[in-house]
Design an enzyme around this catalytic site. Structure first.
Site, PDB file in Angstrom:
ATOM      1  N   ASN A   9       0.874  -1.185   0.000  1.00  0.00           N
ATOM      2  CA  ASN A   9       0.000   0.000   0.000  1.00  0.00           C
ATOM      3  C   ASN A   9       0.904   1.225   0.000  1.00  0.00           C
ATOM      4  O   ASN A   9       1.481   1.581   1.029  1.00  0.00           O
ATOM      5  CB  ASN A   9      -0.889  -0.017   1.253  1.00  0.00           C
ATOM      6  CG  ASN A   9      -1.692   1.254   1.388  1.00  0.00           C
ATOM      7  OD1 ASN A   9      -1.830   2.026   0.435  1.00  0.00           O
ATOM      8  ND2 ASN A   9      -2.232   1.492   2.572  1.00  0.00           N
ATOM      9  N   TRP A  10       1.017   1.852  -1.164  1.00  0.00           N
ATOM     10  CA  TRP A  10       1.930   2.997  -1.273  1.00  0.00           C
ATOM     11  C   TRP A  10       1.338   4.292  -0.713  1.00  0.00           C
ATOM     12  O   TRP A  10       2.029   5.306  -0.652  1.00  0.00           O
ATOM     13  CB  TRP A  10       2.325   3.217  -2.743  1.00  0.00           C
ATOM     14  CG  TRP A  10       3.219   2.157  -3.286  1.00  0.00           C
ATOM     15  CD1 TRP A  10       3.832   1.150  -2.582  1.00  0.00           C
ATOM     16  CD2 TRP A  10       3.610   1.981  -4.648  1.00  0.00           C
ATOM     17  NE1 TRP A  10       4.582   0.374  -3.430  1.00  0.00           N
ATOM     18  CE2 TRP A  10       4.458   0.853  -4.706  1.00  0.00           C
ATOM     19  CE3 TRP A  10       3.318   2.664  -5.845  1.00  0.00           C
ATOM     20  CZ2 TRP A  10       5.022   0.411  -5.895  1.00  0.00           C
ATOM     21  CZ3 TRP A  10       3.875   2.218  -7.025  1.00  0.00           C
ATOM     22  CH2 TRP A  10       4.717   1.102  -7.047  1.00  0.00           C
ATOM     23  N   LYS A  11       0.071   4.265  -0.378  1.00  0.00           N
ATOM     24  CA  LYS A  11      -0.598   5.476   0.134  1.00  0.00           C
ATOM     25  C   LYS A  11      -0.342   6.642  -0.829  1.00  0.00           C
ATOM     26  O   LYS A  11      -0.308   6.438  -2.036  1.00  0.00           O
ATOM     27  CB  LYS A  11      -0.133   5.794   1.555  1.00  0.00           C
ATOM     28  CG  LYS A  11      -0.163   4.579   2.469  1.00  0.00           C
ATOM     29  CD  LYS A  11       0.022   4.933   3.908  1.00  0.00           C
ATOM     30  CE  LYS A  11       0.156   3.654   4.719  1.00  0.00           C
ATOM     31  NZ  LYS A  11       0.053   3.851   6.136  1.00  0.00           N
ATOM     32  N   HIS A  95      -9.455   1.117   5.151  1.00  0.00           N
ATOM     33  CA  HIS A  95      -8.145   1.344   5.780  1.00  0.00           C
ATOM     34  C   HIS A  95      -8.346   2.310   6.946  1.00  0.00           C
ATOM     35  O   HIS A  95      -9.173   3.216   6.875  1.00  0.00           O
ATOM     36  CB  HIS A  95      -7.158   1.920   4.755  1.00  0.00           C
ATOM     37  CG  HIS A  95      -5.747   1.931   5.262  1.00  0.00           C
ATOM     38  ND1 HIS A  95      -5.296   2.901   6.123  1.00  0.00           N
ATOM     39  CD2 HIS A  95      -4.710   1.081   5.061  1.00  0.00           C
ATOM     40  CE1 HIS A  95      -4.025   2.644   6.421  1.00  0.00           C
ATOM     41  NE2 HIS A  95      -3.653   1.546   5.789  1.00  0.00           N
ATOM     42  N   GLU A  97      -6.772   4.785   7.893  1.00  0.00           N
ATOM     43  CA  GLU A  97      -6.638   6.204   7.544  1.00  0.00           C
ATOM     44  C   GLU A  97      -7.929   6.725   6.929  1.00  0.00           C
ATOM     45  O   GLU A  97      -8.310   7.881   7.124  1.00  0.00           O
ATOM     46  CB  GLU A  97      -5.432   6.393   6.600  1.00  0.00           C
ATOM     47  CG  GLU A  97      -4.131   6.246   7.384  1.00  0.00           C
ATOM     48  CD  GLU A  97      -2.966   5.679   6.600  1.00  0.00           C
ATOM     49  OE1 GLU A  97      -2.996   5.718   5.364  1.00  0.00           O
ATOM     50  OE2 GLU A  97      -2.022   5.174   7.244  1.00  0.00           O
ATOM     51  N   GLU A 167      -5.259  -4.729  10.943  1.00  0.00           N
ATOM     52  CA  GLU A 167      -4.226  -3.704  11.079  1.00  0.00           C
ATOM     53  C   GLU A 167      -4.456  -2.913  12.365  1.00  0.00           C
ATOM     54  O   GLU A 167      -5.242  -1.953  12.372  1.00  0.00           O
ATOM     55  CB  GLU A 167      -4.288  -2.744   9.882  1.00  0.00           C
ATOM     56  CG  GLU A 167      -4.007  -3.408   8.562  1.00  0.00           C
ATOM     57  CD  GLU A 167      -3.436  -2.407   7.574  1.00  0.00           C
ATOM     58  OE1 GLU A 167      -2.321  -2.639   7.099  1.00  0.00           O
ATOM     59  OE2 GLU A 167      -4.081  -1.379   7.301  1.00  0.00           O
ATOM     60  N   GLY A 173       2.590   2.441  10.598  1.00  0.00           N
ATOM     61  CA  GLY A 173       3.517   3.556  10.374  1.00  0.00           C
ATOM     62  C   GLY A 173       4.252   3.990  11.627  1.00  0.00           C
ATOM     63  O   GLY A 173       4.863   5.055  11.654  1.00  0.00           O
ATOM     64  N   SER A 212       3.581  -2.002  10.338  1.00  0.00           N
ATOM     65  CA  SER A 212       5.045  -2.018  10.452  1.00  0.00           C
ATOM     66  C   SER A 212       5.656  -3.375  10.116  1.00  0.00           C
ATOM     67  O   SER A 212       6.612  -3.821  10.766  1.00  0.00           O
ATOM     68  CB  SER A 212       5.491  -1.533  11.840  1.00  0.00           C
ATOM     69  OG  SER A 212       5.075  -0.189  12.029  1.00  0.00           O
ATOM     70  N   GLY A 233       2.878  -0.928   4.283  1.00  0.00           N
ATOM     71  CA  GLY A 233       2.998   0.471   3.883  1.00  0.00           C
ATOM     72  C   GLY A 233       4.452   0.832   3.636  1.00  0.00           C
ATOM     73  O   GLY A 233       5.018   0.562   2.579  1.00  0.00           O
ATOM     74  N   GLY A 234       5.087   1.428   4.649  1.00  0.00           N
ATOM     75  CA  GLY A 234       6.430   1.982   4.504  1.00  0.00           C
ATOM     76  C   GLY A 234       7.446   1.052   3.848  1.00  0.00           C
ATOM     77  O   GLY A 234       8.191   1.463   2.948  1.00  0.00           O
TER      78      GLY A 234
HETATM   79  C1  PEP Z   1      -0.583   0.224   5.878  1.00  0.00           C
HETATM   80  O1  PEP Z   1      -0.381   1.123   5.088  1.00  0.00           O
HETATM   81  O2  PEP Z   1      -1.646  -0.384   5.825  1.00  0.00           O
HETATM   82  C2  PEP Z   1       0.461  -0.103   6.841  1.00  0.00           C
HETATM   83  C3  PEP Z   1       0.319  -1.181   7.577  1.00  0.00           C
HETATM   84  O3  PEP Z   1       1.544   0.733   6.918  1.00  0.00           O
HETATM   85  P1  PEP Z   1       2.986   0.411   7.601  1.00  0.00           P
HETATM   86  O4  PEP Z   1       3.432  -0.898   7.030  1.00  0.00           O
HETATM   87  O5  PEP Z   1       3.862   1.552   7.184  1.00  0.00           O
HETATM   88  O6  PEP Z   1       2.754   0.339   9.068  1.00  0.00           O
END
Ligand code: PEP
Length: 255
Positions: A9-11, A95, A97, A167, A173, A212, A233-234
């Site tokens: 997930n590049w957001k 999600h 966010e 999640e 993040g 993470s 994500g990251g």
């Molecule tokens: C996400 O974007 O759903 C996520 C879990 O981000 P990260 O891996 O950066 O915590």
């Protein structure tokens, strides 16, 4: 048998040229990765070009969001049909966010999930508790409410096309990953609730962990019986890092 699913997930990251460069570097790194589903969710601006770059590979395209209506006066939104047009095989819905920054309810998430299935796009339905909710020992109650509400209109015969992503909001993040045991506890609870709703098909529904996930912790997470993949994500922003997550090898075995 559940095929593991590793999704990036590049957001709101990557310009068009950065997205294209990622695909060019990433595909050779995951060539020959068998028995896993690999998914990239770029920002909407890059869906078309990333989709073109993935043609001929087994890596699938995903959207990060969708609107449940097929067309109409919904400025700035994309419909399930538009995502199908772009070649999306999956779309993320609910999600944290979107739930927390944009106020999306379980009911709205549920409409999105059902509308995606109508276009044969598999929804990745996210659920997860906040730190306050966990500390108040409300995790299971929160997950149950989100899960029940977000899957409400999903027809039983389409259940196995749904992917659930657990999640915990406090792990997204933040660099603070849930321990594999803690994640497994919630995944097992989710599967039990899915069995109440969908019967034996629950054994075929994939449940991803997100929060993470990194090359160094993915192996231990994936070793848990009810963890069937990761939503990342990251650590999905660099081809090398995400390709190591796709292989989920023991840390000492990877390069
Ligand atoms: C996400 O974007 O759903 C996520 C879990 O981000 P990260 O891996 O950066 O915590």
């Amino acid at each position: 048998m559940r095929t593991p699913i590793l999704a990036a997930n590049w957001k709101m990251h990557k310009t068009l040229s950065e997205a294209v460069a990622f695909v060019e570097a990433f595909l050779p790194l995951v060539e020959g990765a068998e028995g896993v589903d690999v998914v990239l969710a770029p920002p909407a601006s890059a869906l078309d070009r990333v989709g073109q770059g993935l043609v001929g590979s087994s890596v699938k395209l995903a959207a990060q969001n969708v609107h449940p209506e097929e067309k109409g006066a919904f400025t700035g939104e994309l419909s399930p049909g538009m995502l199908a047009d772009l070649g999306c095989a999956y779309a993320i819905v609910g999600h944290s966010e979107r739930r927390h920054l944009f106020g999306e309810s379980d009911e709205f998430v549920a409409r999105k999930a059902a509308a995606l299935l109508e276009q044969d796009i598999r929804p990745i339905v996210c659920v997860g508790e906040t730190l306050d909710e966990r500390e108040a020992e409300r995790t299971f109650e929160v997950i149950e409410t989100q899960l029940t509400g977000s899957l409400e209109p999903v027809p039983a015969e389409r259940a196995t096309e749904v992917v659930v992503a657990y999640e915990p909001v406090w792990a997204i993040g933040t660099g603070r990953t849930a321990t594999p045991e803690l994640a497994q506890e919630v995944h097992a609870f989710i599967r039990e609730r899915l069995a109440k709703r969908f019967g034996t098909d629950a054994a075929s529904i994939r449940i991803q962990y997100g929060g993470s996930v990194k090359p160094d912790n993915v192996y231990d997470l994936m070793a848990q019986p009810d963890i069937d993949g990761a939503l990342v994500g990251g650590a999905s922003l660099e081809p090398e890092s995400f390709s190591r997550i796709v292989r989920f090898e023991r840390p000492e075995e990877s390069a």
